[in-house]
Design a protein around this motif. Structure first.
Motif, short mmCIF file in Angstrom:
data_model
loop_
_atom_site.label_atom_id
_atom_site.label_comp_id
_atom_site.label_asym_id
_atom_site.label_seq_id
_atom_site.Cartn_x
_atom_site.Cartn_y
_atom_site.Cartn_z
N SER A 63 19.77 158.74 50.69
CA SER A 63 20.25 159.93 50.02
C SER A 63 21.63 160.31 50.54
N GLY A 64 22.50 160.74 49.59
CA GLY A 64 23.80 161.26 49.96
C GLY A 64 23.77 162.78 49.92
N HIS A 65 24.81 163.38 49.33
CA HIS A 65 24.88 164.84 49.27
C HIS A 65 24.02 165.41 48.15
N LEU A 66 23.52 166.62 48.37
CA LEU A 66 22.97 167.43 47.29
C LEU A 66 24.18 167.99 46.56
N LEU A 67 24.46 167.49 45.34
CA LEU A 67 25.70 167.83 44.65
C LEU A 67 25.67 169.20 43.99
N ALA A 68 24.52 169.56 43.43
CA ALA A 68 24.38 170.87 42.78
C ALA A 68 22.91 171.23 42.74
N ALA A 69 22.63 172.51 42.81
CA ALA A 69 21.24 172.95 42.80
C ALA A 69 21.14 174.31 42.15
N GLU A 70 19.96 174.55 41.57
CA GLU A 70 19.66 175.84 40.96
C GLU A 70 18.24 176.22 41.35
N ASP A 84 34.13 169.56 48.73
CA ASP A 84 34.78 169.18 49.98
C ASP A 84 36.28 169.51 49.88
N PRO A 85 36.68 170.72 50.26
CA PRO A 85 38.07 171.14 50.06
C PRO A 85 39.10 170.24 50.72
N ASN A 86 38.76 169.71 51.89
CA ASN A 86 39.72 168.90 52.64
C ASN A 86 39.55 167.40 52.42
N ALA A 87 38.59 167.02 51.57
CA ALA A 87 38.33 165.61 51.28
C ALA A 87 38.12 164.80 52.56
N ASP A 88 37.40 165.41 53.52
CA ASP A 88 37.15 164.72 54.78
C ASP A 88 35.65 164.49 55.04
N GLY A 89 34.84 164.73 53.99
CA GLY A 89 33.40 164.56 54.13
C GLY A 89 32.68 165.76 54.69
N ASP A 90 33.43 166.81 55.08
CA ASP A 90 32.83 167.99 55.70
C ASP A 90 32.83 169.16 54.72
N GLY A 91 32.19 168.97 53.57
CA GLY A 91 32.19 169.99 52.54
C GLY A 91 31.13 171.06 52.78
N THR A 92 31.03 171.99 51.83
CA THR A 92 30.03 173.04 51.91
C THR A 92 29.68 173.48 50.48
N TYR A 93 28.95 174.58 50.34
CA TYR A 93 28.43 175.00 49.04
C TYR A 93 29.03 176.32 48.57
N TYR A 94 29.32 176.36 47.26
CA TYR A 94 29.93 177.53 46.64
C TYR A 94 29.16 177.87 45.36
N ASP A 95 29.30 179.14 44.92
CA ASP A 95 28.72 179.50 43.63
C ASP A 95 29.72 179.16 42.52
N GLU A 96 29.40 179.51 41.28
CA GLU A 96 30.26 179.13 40.15
C GLU A 96 31.65 179.74 40.25
N ASP A 97 31.78 180.84 41.00
CA ASP A 97 33.07 181.53 41.11
C ASP A 97 33.89 181.06 42.32
N GLY A 98 33.38 180.06 43.01
CA GLY A 98 34.11 179.55 44.16
C GLY A 98 33.91 180.33 45.44
N LYS A 99 32.95 181.26 45.43
CA LYS A 99 32.62 182.00 46.66
C LYS A 99 31.57 181.24 47.45
N SER A 100 31.70 181.26 48.76
CA SER A 100 30.75 180.55 49.60
C SER A 100 29.36 181.14 49.45
N VAL A 101 28.34 180.28 49.30
CA VAL A 101 26.97 180.78 49.26
C VAL A 101 26.40 180.86 50.68
N ARG A 102 27.16 180.35 51.63
CA ARG A 102 26.72 180.34 53.01
C ARG A 102 27.33 181.52 53.76
N ARG A 103 26.86 181.73 54.94
CA ARG A 103 27.42 182.73 55.83
C ARG A 103 27.88 182.04 57.12
N ALA A 104 28.59 182.79 57.94
CA ALA A 104 29.08 182.21 59.19
C ALA A 104 27.93 181.83 60.12
N PHE A 105 26.73 182.42 59.88
CA PHE A 105 25.55 182.12 60.69
C PHE A 105 24.39 181.73 59.77
#
Length: 288
Positions: A63-70, A84-105
């Motif tokens: 398995s690779g990345h979970l690309l999208a989920a609902e 992956d904003p920096n194209a370095d493999g260290d991406g994260t998850y955003y909602d449809e508006d580009g806001k992070s769905v994650r928190r700092a913790f």
């Protein structure tokens, strides 16, 4: 409930059981700030997801990345898109508006774990039988379960400390410190000065110090003041950088399209008891 729905889903029969279990953990990690999968899953909830399967030349897959989920919880839809904003493999998850769905913790140092004791100013200690403050949350799990750093940061303590036994403390930006107690052992390489990433294993569940069951005692402090990890408004993650917005628009459209072309989402047909809760404060379930 979600666990069995994913593990037994007919569309995933060719996916190894370990990878199917990883999908459940992905969903928990991505949506943990919107849905508590240990207590809020209900009959009629639906989910769908698109993830990568990497095929090697020898025909084996992983398995690779979970690309999208609902996930639709009690009629409210939540969506997440990997980018992956920096194209370095260290991406994260955003909602449809580009806001992070994650928190700092992360909300929990152990995914899908059960809370055995909550933050309290006056709790009857299960061993000492005295009333005193409990400045953290206990997450019960079997001995040896991996404990994750809930944020990026630097290890500032990794040693024995009184009632908390083997303890790790991590300093994060803006005066935040997270603490993890009762560890059976530390992850090799985790020592004072080590830089860690959110989700990285730092140690393993144990019963060191004053504990009557295996669990991780977890604390959050800011500028030296202890706060209830389950009650505070955690700082959000960064949104999609402006410099990456053009690539984000293309990637997010493509990944949302993957979701929309999937057949009808699986429906959770068997609900847990809606009144079921954790055994908060049960002295026989891993208090300290």
């Amino acid at each position: 409930l979600l666990w069995f729905s994913v593990l037994d889903h007919p569309a995933l029969t060719e996916v190894p059981a370990d990878d199917r279990a990883e999908i459940v953990i992905w969903l928990d990690r991505v949506f943990q700030w919107q849905v508590d999968f240990s207590r809020q899953v209900r009959k009629g909830d639906t989910y769908r997801l698109a993830f990568e399967r990497e095929v090697r030349p020898d025909g084996t897959m992983r398995s690779g990345h979970l690309l999208a989920a609902e996930y639709v919880n009690q009629g409210t839809p939540y969506r997440a898109i990997w980018f992956d904003p920096n194209a370095d493999g260290d991406g994260t998850y955003y909602d449809e508006d580009g806001k992070s769905v994650r928190r700092a913790f992360l909300l929990r140092p152990i995914p899908l774990s059960r809370i055995s004791s909550t933050y309290s100013n006056a709790r009857l200690h299960p061993i000492l039988n005295t009333v005193r403050a409990h400045r953290g949350v206990d997450f019960a799990a079997p001995v040896g379960t991996a404990i994750q750093a809930t944020s990026d940061g630097v290890v500032i303590y990794a040693d024995r400390k009184g009632d908390l036994g083997n303890l790790v403390e991590i300093r994060a930006p803006n005066g935040w410190v997270s603490r993890y107690g009762h560890l059976s052992r530390y992850q090799p390489g985790v020592r004072v000065g080590t830089r860690v990433k959110q989700g990285q294993t730092i140690g393993y569940v144990g019963m060191t110090g004053l504990a009557n069951g295996p669990h991780c005692h977890y604390e959050l402090r800011r500028n030296g003041t202890a706060l209830d990890p389950l009650a505070i408004n955690l700082p959000p993650g960064d949104p999609v950088p402006v410099s990456s917005w053009g690539r984000w628009a293309l990637d997010s459209e493509e990944r949302l399209l993957l979701l929309s072309t999937l057949p009808g989402p699986p429906i959770l047909a068997v609900a847990e008891d809606p009144d079921a809760d954790s055994t908060d404060g049960d002295p026989d379930q891993g208090g300290d």
